[in-house]
Design an enzyme around this catalytic site. Structure first.
Site, short mmCIF file in Angstrom:
data_model
loop_
_atom_site.label_atom_id
_atom_site.label_comp_id
_atom_site.label_asym_id
_atom_site.label_seq_id
_atom_site.Cartn_x
_atom_site.Cartn_y
_atom_site.Cartn_z
N GLY A 86 41.34 44.15 42.50
CA GLY A 86 41.80 43.06 43.29
C GLY A 86 41.06 41.65 42.66
O GLY A 86 40.75 41.66 41.33
N SER A 87 40.65 40.96 43.24
CA SER A 87 40.38 39.42 43.23
C SER A 87 39.38 39.09 42.52
O SER A 87 38.12 39.96 42.37
CB SER A 87 40.15 38.79 44.53
OG SER A 87 39.98 37.53 44.46
N SER A 88 39.26 38.06 41.66
CA SER A 88 38.29 37.37 40.74
C SER A 88 37.21 36.84 41.69
O SER A 88 35.98 36.58 41.27
CB SER A 88 38.74 36.46 39.88
OG SER A 88 39.51 35.52 40.46
N GLY A 89 37.30 36.76 43.07
CA GLY A 89 36.48 36.42 44.14
C GLY A 89 35.47 37.33 44.37
O GLY A 89 34.43 36.96 45.12
N THR A 90 35.54 38.51 43.94
CA THR A 90 34.60 39.60 44.18
C THR A 90 33.18 39.16 44.18
O THR A 90 32.09 39.31 45.07
CB THR A 90 34.72 40.97 43.77
OG1 THR A 90 36.06 41.33 44.12
CG2 THR A 90 33.81 42.03 43.74
#
Length: 142
Positions: free
Chosen positions: A65-69
């Site tokens: 998933g996300s690059s916000g990890t």
């Protein structure tokens, strides 16, 4: 007497640490899955649902998933509920950015290591894992 298993690894972030293990066979996304205020896993479809990663060694095979990890991990650090360490088969930049930034700018270490698939499976029943600043090896305690 405790049983131990020494496992070779590739370290992305190093530190001396021993903590309780939280292990899963399923990939994990931090964005939307982890509550950054308390470290609880809130995805009711994930095997670790309602488990809390705060202060534990979090082992999951690969991130998803996300690059916000990385931002979620940094927020967990700010809220004192980050995992103590991370074990993956293959860490990618979405997981590495938070701990690398924390190490560089806040002098806060969350060890991150990658291990082989065979060794990863051997960790399933471990209770604790120890990390070392001076070598590419972890020790699992059963």
């Amino acid at each position: 007497m405790e049983n131990t298993l020494n496992i070779k690894c590739k370290s992305a972030v190093r530190a001396n640490l021993k903590a309780e293990l939280l292990w899963t066979e399923k990939p994990l996304s931090f964005w939307g899955t982890v509550n950054p205020k308390n470290g609880e896993i809130r995805d009711n479809k994930h095997p670790l649902y309602k488990e809390n990663m705060s202060g534990k060694v979090l082992a999951f095979p690969t991130p998803k998933g996300s690059s916000g990890t990385g931002l979620i991990i940094l927020e967990q650090i700010r809220n004192n509920c980050a995992p103590a360490a991370i074990i993956n088969l293959r860490s990618d930049p979405v997981v590495l950015t938070g701990p690398i930034i924390a190490n560089r700018f806040y002098n806060y270490q969350i060890p991150i290591v990658n291990i082989s698939e065979d060794d990863y499976k051997k960790l399933e029943h471990a209770k604790f894992v120890e990390f070392f600043e001076d070598r590419d090896e972890i020790v699992a305690y059963f």
